[in-house]
Design a protein around this motif. Structure first.
Motif, PDB file in Angstrom:
ATOM      1  N   LEU A 307       1.258  13.103  -5.249  1.00  0.00           N
ATOM      2  CA  LEU A 307       2.538  12.734  -4.910  1.00  0.00           C
ATOM      3  C   LEU A 307       3.384  11.806  -4.129  1.00  0.00           C
ATOM      4  O   LEU A 307       4.297  11.356  -4.862  1.00  0.00           O
ATOM      5  CB  LEU A 307       2.893  14.637  -4.344  1.00  0.00           C
ATOM      6  N   PHE A 308       2.104  11.804  -3.078  1.00  0.00           N
ATOM      7  CA  PHE A 308       2.926  10.888  -2.414  1.00  0.00           C
ATOM      8  C   PHE A 308       2.200   9.143  -3.436  1.00  0.00           C
ATOM      9  O   PHE A 308       1.516   8.624  -3.370  1.00  0.00           O
ATOM     10  CB  PHE A 308       2.284   9.993  -0.993  1.00  0.00           C
ATOM     11  N   ASN A 309       4.190   8.304  -3.634  1.00  0.00           N
ATOM     12  CA  ASN A 309       2.905   7.871  -4.273  1.00  0.00           C
ATOM     13  C   ASN A 309       3.890   5.717  -3.830  1.00  0.00           C
ATOM     14  O   ASN A 309       3.938   4.905  -4.380  1.00  0.00           O
ATOM     15  CB  ASN A 309       3.362   7.795  -5.791  1.00  0.00           C
ATOM     16  N   THR A 310       4.093   5.972  -2.444  1.00  0.00           N
ATOM     17  CA  THR A 310       4.475   4.596  -2.214  1.00  0.00           C
ATOM     18  C   THR A 310       3.496   4.355  -0.916  1.00  0.00           C
ATOM     19  O   THR A 310       2.385   4.790  -1.083  1.00  0.00           O
ATOM     20  CB  THR A 310       5.168   4.804  -1.009  1.00  0.00           C
ATOM     21  N   ALA A 311       3.003   2.409  -0.598  1.00  0.00           N
ATOM     22  CA  ALA A 311       2.078   2.032  -0.621  1.00  0.00           C
ATOM     23  C   ALA A 311       0.849   2.809   0.937  1.00  0.00           C
ATOM     24  O   ALA A 311       1.899   2.982   2.062  1.00  0.00           O
ATOM     25  CB  ALA A 311       1.919   0.777   0.112  1.00  0.00           C
ATOM     26  N   LEU A 312       0.271   2.902   0.729  1.00  0.00           N
ATOM     27  CA  LEU A 312      -0.952   3.237   2.143  1.00  0.00           C
ATOM     28  C   LEU A 312      -0.158   2.343   3.031  1.00  0.00           C
ATOM     29  O   LEU A 312      -0.527   2.061   4.128  1.00  0.00           O
ATOM     30  CB  LEU A 312      -1.996   3.774   1.463  1.00  0.00           C
ATOM     31  N   GLU A 313      -0.968   1.254   2.697  1.00  0.00           N
ATOM     32  CA  GLU A 313      -0.709   0.028   3.716  1.00  0.00           C
ATOM     33  C   GLU A 313      -0.699  -1.511   2.808  1.00  0.00           C
ATOM     34  O   GLU A 313      -0.721  -1.384   1.473  1.00  0.00           O
ATOM     35  CB  GLU A 313      -1.854  -0.307   4.845  1.00  0.00           C
ATOM     36  N   SER A 314      -0.018  -2.601   3.388  1.00  0.00           N
ATOM     37  CA  SER A 314       0.368  -3.413   2.881  1.00  0.00           C
ATOM     38  C   SER A 314      -0.035  -4.678   3.052  1.00  0.00           C
ATOM     39  O   SER A 314       0.640  -4.657   4.861  1.00  0.00           O
ATOM     40  CB  SER A 314       1.571  -2.915   1.661  1.00  0.00           C
ATOM     41  N   THR A 315       0.342  -6.525   2.950  1.00  0.00           N
ATOM     42  CA  THR A 315       0.948  -6.944   3.963  1.00  0.00           C
ATOM     43  C   THR A 315       2.029  -7.954   2.649  1.00  0.00           C
ATOM     44  O   THR A 315       2.080  -7.634   1.169  1.00  0.00           O
ATOM     45  CB  THR A 315      -0.005  -8.297   3.498  1.00  0.00           C
ATOM     46  N   PHE A 316       2.904  -8.948   3.658  1.00  0.00           N
ATOM     47  CA  PHE A 316       4.055  -9.553   2.834  1.00  0.00           C
ATOM     48  C   PHE A 316       4.789 -10.420   3.317  1.00  0.00           C
ATOM     49  O   PHE A 316       4.792 -10.351   4.224  1.00  0.00           O
ATOM     50  CB  PHE A 316       5.525  -8.025   2.387  1.00  0.00           C
ATOM     51  N   ARG A 317       5.045 -11.508   2.564  1.00  0.00           N
ATOM     52  CA  ARG A 317       5.943 -13.019   3.239  1.00  0.00           C
ATOM     53  C   ARG A 317       6.903 -13.190   2.762  1.00  0.00           C
ATOM     54  O   ARG A 317       6.930 -12.796   1.765  1.00  0.00           O
ATOM     55  CB  ARG A 317       4.719 -13.777   2.952  1.00  0.00           C
TER      56      ARG A 317
END
Ligand SMILES: NC(=O)C1=CN([C@@H]2O[C@H](COP(=O)(O)OP(=O)(O)OC[C@H]3O[C@@H](n4cnc5c(N)ncnc54)[C@H](OP(=O)(O)O)[C@@H]3O)[C@@H](O)[C@H]2O)C=CC1
Ligand SMILES: O=C1CO[C@H](CO)[C@@H](O)[C@@H]1O
Length: 462
Positions: A307-317
């Motif tokens: 049901l939850f489909n957002t990122a659990l953790e992430s890195t972005f630049r």
């Protein structure tokens, strides 16, 4: 004689040229004389959950405010962020009635209109402004309809669900001459502002990079094969879904947890990024624009079908046209923004409102009269005592409802902050690609599939 810190806040207020935000003109509330009912700002609060009830209380505590109407699709239930606290329309009504009854010393009060359909509030002539404290998939639609109905808007962060919604919101708010404050309240925090003013005035040399930390998901949702649940009585689920796609009910779809499903929000990236990235944008002087290049470095998700489909953790630049690099990541450390320059660094930790810097003397640094000053919502606040800055942010909105000036975070700025969060979400769905972003045209210039992620079809709910 003001102290060093008093003086800094004072200068900030009076000399503001409001980089990226309209200059505020704070009018004393004495303008209302005795706050007679006819001079009050009449507010409708829409959404009375985790943040809605506290928001109603903050508005109510202003002498010149009258809560006239409240709206929620849920009569009452537990299961919000604090699972055991019962929220919704009925508990909110009890709180409002009790507050006004005590104030009037009459023992009873029944003057607050209630509804589960926000359009009933928008069509009332006695409402000046609405507080939109609903899930993110409603922000754009309700803002547009409120502006068309002639209401000013206090809209919760993140201002938008998708990149594409922002320009339409700006157009409608401006066309109808409405005041909109985005509820990214850290712009009303004296220490956050001081950090940004120091950066903008070169106290850490040339700004090179900004490091943003946000928290991990703080709720657990059901995995693949989850079973739909019956819609509770006294809950208008269709009206909760509104412009979002139709979907089987599960309690973890709603009640605070909507944050972790992309149909309604963008996970912690938009939920917390709307605070931390907002301060990064402010300190970088990019409140009215965005980066020119973005890249997803890594991300983890739950299995498909959860049901939850957002990122659990992430890195972005990301990289801005001025060469500044923005590095954002999920972290177990308290949410914060660290500005790194050629001659030092400054960090603002949002949780707890802490200011840290490479040199202790930066805390006491005074910004000169001829330097860049950012707008202030409360002249009384000092670095040592930032006070209740959420209440200041609300007060700044109310002052602007009176003066018709732009508040600290008008629609254009809220849109740009949310946009960086949305770019983060799009970039992590395109790991391995450097995406070029044109912040003027608000389009990717080297990837059509990324462009297709800037908007989403909406359900015709009306
Ligand atoms: N600035 C800040 O510090 C904070 C901001 N927020 C923001 O506030 C917004 C709401 O979040 P939160 O309070 O946590 O969410 P909740 O789910 O706890 O509360 C939202 C409320 O809105 C109700 N609602 C949903 N759709 C409608 C509708 N069409 N009409 C009327 N009411 C509706 C919900 O009903 P139901 O009870 O049935 O779900 C619920 O009561 C979010 O955008 C969030 O980002 C939140 C926390 C802090
Ligand atoms: O804006 C917010 C502030 O912090 C909360 C967590 O503690 C968030 O969930 C919320 O949406």
């Amino acid at each position: 004689m003001p102290t060093k810190m008093d003086r800094r806040c004072f200068l900030g207020a009076t000399c503001s040229t409001a980089l990226g935000a309209g200059a505020p003109w704070v009018l004393p509330s004495t303008v209302f004389g005795q706050s007679s009912p006819s001079n009050r700002i009449n507010i409708g609060v829409i959404g009375l959950g985790t943040r809605g009830i506290p928001d109603m209380k903050v508005f109510m505590q202003n002498e010149d405010v009258q809560i006239r109407a409240i709206c929620d699709v849920n009569k009452a239930s537990g299961g919000y962020r604090d699972e055991s606290t019962v929220m919704g329309l009925e508990p909110a009504l009890r709180i409002a009635n009790q507050y006004y009854a005590e104030k009037q010393k009459s023992g009873t009060y029944n003057g607050v209109f209630t509804t589960s359909d926000f359009r009933d509030i928008l069509e009332r002539d006695d409402i000046d402004a609405v507080a939109l404290v609903v899930p993110d998939h409603w922000h754009a639609t309700m803002t547009r309809m409120a502006a068309e109905a002639g209401k000013d808007v206090f809209c919760q962060k993140p201002l938008t669900l998708t990149l594409g919604e922002g320009q339409e919101m700006i157009k409608t708010v401006r066309k109808h001459g409405r005041v909109l404050q985005t509820a990214s309240q850290y712009r009303s925090n004296c220490r956050a502002r001081h950090a940004c003013e120091l950066v903008l005035n070169g106290r850490i040399g040339k700004l090179k990079s900004m490091r943003v930390r946000i928290g991990y998901n703080n709720k657990i949702g059901p995995g693949p094969g989850w079973e739909p649940m019956p819609v509770p009585n006294d809950f208008d689920y269709d009206m909760w879904l509104g412009p979002a796609p139709r979907a089987a009910y599960h309690e973890k779809r709603c009640l605070y947890k909507f944050r972790f499903n992309l149909d309604y929000s963008g996970g912690q990236i938009t939920n917390l990024g709307a605070h931390a990235i907002d301060i990064a944008q402010w300190g970088n002087g990019s409140s009215l624009t965005g980066p020119v290049e973005v890249e997803g470095i890594g991300a983890k998700w739950l299995p498909d079908g959860s049901l939850f489909n957002t990122a659990l953790e992430s890195t972005f630049r990301a990289r801005y046209a001025n060469g500044v690099e923005l590095i954002c990541e999920s972290s177990g450390e308290a949410m914060g923004v660290r500005f790194e320059g050629t001659e030092g660094w400054i960090e603002f930790v949002l949780v707890g409102g802490k200011f840290r810097a490479s040199s202790k003397s930066l805390e006491n640094e005074i910004i000169g009269l001829d330097e860049i000053h950012l707008p202030v919502s409360n002249l009384e606040r000092t670095f040592d005592n930032p006070g209740n800055f959420y209440a200041d942010h609300v007060r700044n909105f109310l002052d602007c409802v009176i003066t018709r000036e732009d508040p600290l975070e008008p629609v254009e700025v809220g849109h740009r902050t949310a946009s960086v969060c949305h770019l983060w979400n799009i970039a992590i769905k395109n790991i391995g690609k450097k995406l070029n972003w044109d912040p003027d045209k608000e389009k990717f210039t080297n990837d059509d599939s990324a462009n297709s992620m800037c908007t989403r079809p909406t359900h015709d709910w009306s």
